[in-house]
Design a protein around this motif. Structure first.
Motif, PDB file in Angstrom:
ATOM      1  N   MET A 243      -3.720  14.073  10.999  1.00  0.00           N
ATOM      2  CA  MET A 243      -2.963  13.388   9.955  1.00  0.00           C
ATOM      3  C   MET A 243      -2.771  14.248   8.712  1.00  0.00           C
ATOM      4  O   MET A 243      -2.001  13.877   7.819  1.00  0.00           O
ATOM      5  CB  MET A 243      -3.661  12.075   9.569  1.00  0.00           C
ATOM      6  N   ASN A 244      -3.467  15.379   8.638  1.00  0.00           N
ATOM      7  CA  ASN A 244      -3.301  16.272   7.489  1.00  0.00           C
ATOM      8  C   ASN A 244      -2.185  17.292   7.694  1.00  0.00           C
ATOM      9  O   ASN A 244      -1.947  18.118   6.819  1.00  0.00           O
ATOM     10  CB  ASN A 244      -4.603  17.012   7.189  1.00  0.00           C
ATOM     11  N   ARG A 245      -1.517  17.240   8.834  1.00  0.00           N
ATOM     12  CA  ARG A 245      -0.423  18.168   9.101  1.00  0.00           C
ATOM     13  C   ARG A 245       0.895  17.409   9.206  1.00  0.00           C
ATOM     14  O   ARG A 245       0.920  16.188   9.344  1.00  0.00           O
ATOM     15  CB  ARG A 245      -0.700  18.979  10.365  1.00  0.00           C
ATOM     16  N   CYS A 246       1.988  18.163   9.156  1.00  0.00           N
ATOM     17  CA  CYS A 246       3.305  17.539   9.153  1.00  0.00           C
ATOM     18  C   CYS A 246       3.816  17.386  10.585  1.00  0.00           C
ATOM     19  O   CYS A 246       3.198  17.855  11.541  1.00  0.00           O
ATOM     20  CB  CYS A 246       4.288  18.353   8.319  1.00  0.00           C
ATOM     21  N   LEU A 247       4.955  16.719  10.720  1.00  0.00           N
ATOM     22  CA  LEU A 247       5.523  16.468  12.041  1.00  0.00           C
ATOM     23  C   LEU A 247       5.831  17.766  12.775  1.00  0.00           C
ATOM     24  O   LEU A 247       5.597  17.873  13.985  1.00  0.00           O
ATOM     25  CB  LEU A 247       6.804  15.641  11.908  1.00  0.00           C
ATOM     26  N   ALA A 248       6.355  18.752  12.064  1.00  0.00           N
ATOM     27  CA  ALA A 248       6.709  20.008  12.717  1.00  0.00           C
ATOM     28  C   ALA A 248       5.489  20.691  13.314  1.00  0.00           C
ATOM     29  O   ALA A 248       5.585  21.359  14.339  1.00  0.00           O
ATOM     30  CB  ALA A 248       7.400  20.933  11.735  1.00  0.00           C
ATOM     31  N   ASP A 249       4.328  20.534  12.668  1.00  0.00           N
ATOM     32  CA  ASP A 249       3.111  21.135  13.215  1.00  0.00           C
ATOM     33  C   ASP A 249       2.754  20.539  14.573  1.00  0.00           C
ATOM     34  O   ASP A 249       2.052  21.166  15.367  1.00  0.00           O
ATOM     35  CB  ASP A 249       1.934  20.936  12.255  1.00  0.00           C
ATOM     36  N   HIS A 250       3.221  19.328  14.835  1.00  0.00           N
ATOM     37  CA  HIS A 250       2.925  18.650  16.099  1.00  0.00           C
ATOM     38  C   HIS A 250       4.067  18.784  17.101  1.00  0.00           C
ATOM     39  O   HIS A 250       4.076  18.087  18.121  1.00  0.00           O
ATOM     40  CB  HIS A 250       2.622  17.175  15.849  1.00  0.00           C
ATOM     41  N   GLY A 251       5.031  19.647  16.820  1.00  0.00           N
ATOM     42  CA  GLY A 251       6.112  19.892  17.767  1.00  0.00           C
ATOM     43  C   GLY A 251       7.203  18.849  17.770  1.00  0.00           C
ATOM     44  O   GLY A 251       8.002  18.790  18.707  1.00  0.00           O
ATOM     45  N   VAL A 252       7.281  18.009  16.734  1.00  0.00           N
ATOM     46  CA  VAL A 252       8.334  16.993  16.651  1.00  0.00           C
ATOM     47  C   VAL A 252       9.568  17.654  16.045  1.00  0.00           C
ATOM     48  O   VAL A 252       9.555  18.067  14.884  1.00  0.00           O
ATOM     49  CB  VAL A 252       7.892  15.797  15.802  1.00  0.00           C
ATOM     50  N   THR A 253      10.630  17.767  16.825  1.00  0.00           N
ATOM     51  CA  THR A 253      11.842  18.443  16.385  1.00  0.00           C
ATOM     52  C   THR A 253      12.851  17.460  15.810  1.00  0.00           C
ATOM     53  O   THR A 253      12.668  16.241  15.866  1.00  0.00           O
ATOM     54  CB  THR A 253      12.486  19.202  17.554  1.00  0.00           C
TER      55      THR A 253
END
Length: 701
Positions: A641-651
């Protein structure tokens, strides 16, 4: 109103209220082209925050012999000729479908208008006003034709045909092609060449095997690009308000043509080069970012294409100090071509990669210039009555509005007049400076047309405004940084200043800022660091420079703790465990805790590639405990939860589906453009709120 007009309006009402297309009307389908992906995502953004003007609108006069029946026949012929006019898109996936020519009634209506002439109060021609009104009508590209047409009836005869189209399927160039073919058909011209390719056919042109190399090259260029290069120059106190003005010049039309011929470039490229020259002269910055609308119309097969091929791309401009204007034009043309070429490689992944880079660098890359070339009317910029051929012919104002850190310039060349529309935030240029900008550009064109070389200045001609500091990544607004840090719970007071006595650097040290904060016990440097990162992109002038030197004073009964830290926020022993290079602190991981965080984490895990098996749900923490996810390491529990969507591969192309999953969980409160930013998932989840009437169901965003 005559019987024929009543029948036309009845048919139009049936077209606007028509049912969704049946699957049997679909001729073919497939993925969106690389250009369409951007506009497909943009349609989910709230209209006031969209970058591109959507939809486009234009008009043509009706030649005297043509009747309403002739107009309808011509529009039906165009619908059969151009697949783009009968294309719909999927609301949750980047897919498009071409339908039969007769799949829906023609979306046409008729409106009676008064006699030709400008409005007595505003001086605006009724044709221009009617075109702007049609452009404001909603278009549903998911279920109905992606265009609308309106016939203006004057004294019982058709005077003009107005057409508006959704940018997702038809771009500005394509609309001009459509209008020209419509007018030619009404005049009885011979049929044009065979219909050009549909955007579906452009998908095969994408060389995906070169995608990753192109991404790396483009991100490397952006990483070295300063941001907010105009921000500290001029402006009003507090930075509030925007200035808008329209400037028209007949003399500049000929000057622009002469300069374009002199340097062998398009007039649009010359104007962008002049803007870059102006920025360099005011700021002393020789590397800047421009957001430019470019279109791949070089091939003959595409010049008469109605399908969308224009895209806004980031263009990094590098100007050599002392370079003559011809060299500037060459570099601008080369940079635009490179930006377009790199933009076609997996744009969704490129957006996500840039977002990851922004978050790790602690800076959002903001273009200094937004540049567009258009030929459609703008309702907020309308010429006044009896205006002279040269000079400012529209109003300029400073109103209470969101400040913008970008200079917006639109160019059009119609009827022998160059028109420049300028929108600029008050903290960039004040009203007088904004009004002088287009005049300076036209003056530069006149000097160039007369043979001047106009070399690029080596240094800034304007001093920085108080409260601004030049960080390695761009310009930082010190009051903004103080306000953001002061907004963290437990921070009682804070002041931010450049290190080294205001010089921005100390002997042997990299440029840094010093933040002196008085806080209550329990407030950590790491928490302050995450607080700053979550607000990147929300506040103009906010960025995290290479170095913050943080001095915490615990209150009450605390002592000063001077910490020499690169960036706000981490103990010295954590500095080398970084993900973004030296000087960027490692952000600790944190799993979902609240119900809203579990719902967001489940949606992220699903669209990011680690979703549950088909037919299962992972919207809440209960689903995890019940074993809905076969592999917990790939499920919501593993989402940081401390990272953004892009860090999780959400394009970019996955965001509409993610919004739909949140709606099924009964949550709302965030928009698609917020999800495309650099805020952490925890920050986004805190903004979620339940629907007022239960779950959202299967609504599309």
């Amino acid at each position: 109103m005559n019987h024929g007009l009543e029948q036309e309006q009845q048919e139009q009402q049936g077209a606007r209220a028509g049912a969704e297309p049946r699957p049997t009307t679909v001729v073919r389908g497939g993925p969106l082209s690389w250009v369409q992906e951007w506009h497909w995502f943009e349609r989910t953004i709230p209209a006031p925050r969209r970058v591109n003007p959507t939809p486009n609108a234009d008009h043509c006069h009706v030649p005297p012999p043509a009747t309403i029946a002739d107009i309808r026949a011509a529009l039906a012929w165009l619908t059969a000729r151009h697949e783009a006019l009968r294309t719909t898109v999927d609301p949750l996936r980047p897919m498009q479908h071409v339908h039969r020519a007769d799949w829906a009634p023609l979306p046409v209506d008729c409106v009676e208008v008064p006699a030709t002439g400008p409005d007595a109060d505003t001086g605006v021609d009724s044709l221009e006003a009617a075109t702007a009104a049609l452009a404001a009508c909603p278009i549903d590209p998911e279920r109905r034709p992606p265009w609308l047409a309106r016939v203006l009836i004057e004294a019982g005869k058709p005077r003009a045909v107005l057409v508006t189209a959704h940018h997702l399927v038809i771009d500005g160039w394509g609309l001009a092609v459509l209008i020209n073919e419509l007018y030619g058909r009404l005049c009885g011209d011979a049929a044009p060449a065979p219909a050009p390719a549909h955007p579906l056919d452009a998908v095969a042109e994408q060389p995906l095997e070169r995608a990753r190399a192109a991404e790396r090259e483009w991100l490397t260029r952006l990483a070295a690009n300063p941001t907010n290069v105009l921000a500290p120059f001029g402006g009003t106190p507090g930075g509030g308000g925007r200035h808008r003005l329209q400037y028209r010049s007949a003399a500049a039309y000929d000057d622009l043509d002469r300069v374009a011929r002199r340097y062998g470039a398009s007039p649009e490229t010359v104007v962008l080069a002049a803007l870059a020259h102006e920025v360099a002269a005011r700021t002393g910055e020789h590397r800047l970012l421009a957001s430019v609308v470019v279109s791949n119309r070089a091939r003959a097969a595409h010049r008469n294409s109605v399908g969308v091929r224009a895209l806004t791309v980031p263009v990094q401009l590098d100007l050599r100090p002392g370079a003559e204007f011809g060299e500037v034009v060459d570099s601008v043309a080369a940079a635009c071509a490179a930006a377009y070429r790199h933009g076609q490689y997996r744009p969704a992944e490129l957006v996500a990669a840039q977002a990851r880079m922004d978050r790790r660098r602690g800076v959002v890359t903001v273009p200094a210039i937004e540049y567009n070339c258009y030929s459609w009317p703008r309702d907020y910029l309308t010429p006044v009555r009896n205006a002279p051929p040269d000079g400012s012919v529209a109003w300029i104002s400073s109103a209470s509005d969101e400040p913008c850190e970008t200079l917006y310039v639109d160019l059009s060349r119609d009827a022998g007049v160059v028109t420049l529309d300028v929108t600029v935030g008050g903290h960039l240029l004040d009203a007088g400076q904004a009004a002088a900008l287009p005049a300076r550009l036209c003056g530069l064109l006149r000097a160039l047309a007369e043979g001047a070389a106009c070399p690029v200045p080596a240094r800034s001609l304007v001093p920085a405004a108080p409260g601004w500091w030049r960080a390695p990544q761009g310009w930082a607004c010190l009051p903004t940084a103080e306000a953001v840090l002061r907004g963290h719970p437990g921070v009682l007071d804070v002041s931010v200043a450049p290190g080294g006595g205001g010089t921005g650097s100390e002997e042997g040290a990299a440029p840094h800022l010093v933040a002196y904060a008085r806080v209550v016990p329990g407030v950590s440097p790491g928490a302050l660091h995450r607080h700053v990162l979550d607000r990147l992109g929300e506040e103009p002038g906010l960025l995290a420079p290479d170095r913050y030197v943080l001095s915490l004073s615990l209150s009450p009964n605390g002592s000063d703790l001077p910490l020499g830290l690169p960036q706000v926020g981490c103990p010295a022993d954590q500095l080398r465990t970084t993900v973004g290079g030296a000087g960027v602190p490692a952000i600790p991981s944190r799993g979902p805790a609240t119900e809203a965080e579990w719902a967001l984490a489940a949606a992220v895990a699903t669209v990011g590639g680690g979703g549950p098996p088909d037919g299962t749900s992972a919207d809440t923490e209960k689903d995890i405990r019940d074993g809905a996810w076969a592999n917990a390491s790939a499920g919501p529990a593993a989402v940081d939860m401390n990272r953004c969507l892009a860090d999780h591969g959400v394009t970019l192309v996955a965001i509409p589906r993610l919004l739909a999953l949140l709606q099924r969980s009964g949550l709302t409160g965030i928009a698609s453009d917020e999800l495309a930013g650099t805020a952490s998932l925890g920050h986004l989840a805190a903004a979620l709120e339940p629907f007022p009437h239960g779950h959202g169901g299967d609504l599309s965003p």
